[in-house]
Design an enzyme around this catalytic site. Structure first.
Site, PDB file in Angstrom:
ATOM      1  N   HIS A 137       0.874  -1.178   0.000  1.00 18.04           N
ATOM      2  CA  HIS A 137       0.000   0.000   0.000  1.00 18.04           C
ATOM      3  C   HIS A 137       0.909   1.224   0.000  1.00 18.04           C
ATOM      4  O   HIS A 137       2.023   1.174   0.523  1.00 18.04           O
ATOM      5  CB  HIS A 137      -0.839  -0.056   1.285  1.00 18.04           C
ATOM      6  CG  HIS A 137      -1.912   0.969   1.403  1.00 18.04           C
ATOM      7  ND1 HIS A 137      -1.666   2.248   1.827  1.00 18.04           N
ATOM      8  CD2 HIS A 137      -3.256   0.903   1.185  1.00 18.04           C
ATOM      9  CE1 HIS A 137      -2.808   2.926   1.867  1.00 18.04           C
ATOM     10  NE2 HIS A 137      -3.791   2.133   1.483  1.00 18.04           N
ATOM     11  N   CYS A 378      -4.807   2.505  -3.649  1.00 19.80           N
ATOM     12  CA  CYS A 378      -3.590   3.027  -3.003  1.00 19.80           C
ATOM     13  C   CYS A 378      -2.432   2.053  -3.169  1.00 19.80           C
ATOM     14  O   CYS A 378      -1.602   1.872  -2.254  1.00 19.80           O
ATOM     15  CB  CYS A 378      -3.810   3.322  -1.519  1.00 19.80           C
ATOM     16  SG  CYS A 378      -4.903   4.690  -1.254  1.00 19.80           S
TER      17      CYS A 378
HETATM   18  N1  PLP Z   1      -1.898  -0.874   4.544  1.00 18.27           N
HETATM   19  C1  PLP Z   1      -2.827  -1.592   3.909  1.00 18.27           C
HETATM   20  C2  PLP Z   1      -2.476  -2.967   3.407  1.00 18.27           C
HETATM   21  C3  PLP Z   1      -4.111  -1.073   3.708  1.00 18.27           C
HETATM   22  O1  PLP Z   1      -5.022  -1.784   3.070  1.00 18.27           O
HETATM   23  C4  PLP Z   1      -4.391   0.232   4.190  1.00 18.27           C
HETATM   24  C5  PLP Z   1      -5.709   0.844   3.948  1.00 18.27           C
HETATM   25  O2  PLP Z   1      -6.427   0.479   3.048  1.00 18.27           O
HETATM   26  C6  PLP Z   1      -3.397   0.931   4.865  1.00 18.27           C
HETATM   27  C7  PLP Z   1      -2.162   0.351   5.017  1.00 18.27           C
HETATM   28  C8  PLP Z   1      -3.629   2.296   5.406  1.00 18.27           C
HETATM   29  O3  PLP Z   1      -4.555   2.231   6.446  1.00 18.27           O
HETATM   30  P1  PLP Z   1      -5.113   3.568   7.105  1.00 18.27           P
HETATM   31  O4  PLP Z   1      -5.645   4.412   5.977  1.00 18.27           O
HETATM   32  O5  PLP Z   1      -6.182   3.084   8.023  1.00 18.27           O
HETATM   33  O6  PLP Z   1      -3.998   4.214   7.813  1.00 18.27           O
END
Ligand code: PLP
Length: 420
Positions: A137, A378
């Site tokens: 991500h 993302c």
């Molecule tokens: N990492 C992964 C694998 C995710 O799917 C997400 C959100 O979709 C995030 C990080 C980021 O999470 P947050 O927006 O809750 O900080």
């Protein structure tokens, strides 16, 4: 009410039926969208909240609201007790060794930024390397890019195959004396791949390299034991695990956290302050500057207790079955291509339909009451790897059913019929 459902349902029905019974704990799922019963399949973006979480937050504001840690009055002590109680709940949930290793943050993004900017800035130097995977991500890419740019270091990437599985032999070659930290998704949000993180942590540790795991998409679907994984950092978000937004967790190995400088500074993270010098607070408070999301924390505690009672092993089995069913049904639709076909997958079904843009799929599905996500999720490098601009993504939680999948498939067929 929830206790009653869980307890009375247990002796008579199997785990699957028991989980389906829990759907009515989620008031939002009862609504109709565009005149159709809501089919919510956007759980990887955020999950819905059970009544017990909503009630807990409301009760906190009605009966306990106060600022924590600093007050000697009744309400402040109650709020502190509630918030710190959640830290103990999270410790147990992750099987961490000590509550000092549980840092409350805003979410996975803030947790990773904390590690990148605190650990990274100290340990990553010129010509060093930070190793991440091809399916991260953006929140596990960009913070490391910033640190690498600042320090004159290099970001290296573990490649994956066409199924969306990391190439572990390539990973081994990328672990060198220059590697200062490894950052890996436990489960990919764009592909659903469950990475062999325990093995990958052991491989890094054999060379003395610490590992951060991004557990945002793992924690809602499987039991996570940070001591068994032996990872050094583990991050997750409350809102993806049936809790509120604005709260998340960073687990960190105590010896590493102790040696790390603060990430943010201000109130609560200090022992004492003069204009000449500040002495920082002990763990975990050293990393918790300012008033946190207290109601968020209390809500997260309720969510974790709820999830623990449901049993994550049962959830994992149920969702595995659901994903297999959805994969088989959707793959049978002409022109549909599943993106992400790893052997080990959890709860995510990304797909494209030949000749139709994913955004159009999402818009027409919405008219049918079906909520999915479309776009790059993302994870733009994943899209680049597969040579596509975007995917449509259905993502599941234990409250989804095979009937939800049937509506999804029927709606995709309708998209093809309408758009040709
Ligand atoms: N990492 C992964 C694998 C995710 O799917 C997400 C959100 O979709 C995030 C990080 C980021 O999470 P947050 O927006 O809750 O900080």
């Amino acid at each position: 009410m929830i206790e009653a459902t869980l307890n009375t349902a247990q002796p008579q029905v199997d785990g699957k039926a028991r989980l389906e019974l829990c759907r009515h704990h989620f008031p939002l799922l009862r609504q109709r969208v565009n005149g159709k019963p809501l089919v919510y399949l956007d759980n990887a973006a955020t999950s819905q909240k059970p009544q017990v979480v909503i009630d807990t937050i409301m009760r906190y504001y009605m009966e306990e609201n106060s600022n924590i840690h600093r007050g000697v009055h009744y309400l402040s002590e109650k709020a502190t007790e509630a918030y710190e109680g959640v830290r103990a709940t999270v410790r147990q949930f992750l099987n961490a060794g000590d509550t000092r290793e549980i840092i409350f943050v805003r979410g996975t993004t803030e947790a990773i930024n904390l590690v990148a900017h605190s650990y990274g800035r100290v340990h990553v130097g010129k010509d060093d390397e930070v190793l991440i995977s091809a399916m991260e991500h953006h929140s596990n890419i960009v913070p490391w890019q910033i640190v690498c740019e600042e320090r004159g270091a290099r970001l290296r990437v573990i490649p994956m195959n066409d199924a969306g599985e990391l190439l572990v032999e390539e990973y081994e070659k990328l672990l060198t004396p220059r590697t200062k930290i490894v950052g890996l998704a436990h489960v990919s949000n764009a592909l659903g791949t469950v990475n062999p993180v325990k093995t990958m942590v052991a491989m890094a540790h054999a060379r003395g390299i610490p590992v951060l795991l991004d557990g945002a998409q793992a924690v809602p679907h499987m039991r996570v034991d940070v001591r068994d994984l032996d990872c050094d950092f583990y991050a997750f978000s409350g809102h993806k695990v049936f809790g509120p937004t604005g709260i998340g967790v960073l687990y960190g190995r105590e010896s590493l956290l102790n040696a790390m400088p603060p990430y943010q500074s201000g109130g609560d993270m200090i022992k004492w302050v003069t204009f000449e010098k500040t002495v920082y607070n002990d763990l975990p408070y050293k990393f918790e500057a300012g008033t946190p999301s207290i109601a968020g924390g209390v809500g997260l505690g309720a969510a974790i207790e709820y999830l623990t009672k449901l049993d994550l092993d049962a959830i994992g089995l149920y969702e595995h079955d659901l994903l297999q069913y959805a994969t088989a049904r959707l793959s049978a639709v002409p022109r549909v291509r599943i993106v992400g076909t790893a052997r080990e997958k959890a709860a995510v079904l990304s797909f494209t339909v030949e000749g139709i843009h994913p955004h159009d799929i999402g818009t027409i599905l919405d008219l049918e009451g079906v909520a999915i996500r479309t776009g790059h999720h993302c994870a733009q490098p994943v899209m680049q790897r597969f040579g596509i601009p975007a995917t449509a993504r259905a993502s599941f939680a234990f409250y989804n059913t095979k009937e939800d999948v049937d509506v999804l498939v029927k709606s995709v067929e309708k998209v093809i019929e309408v758009l040709g």
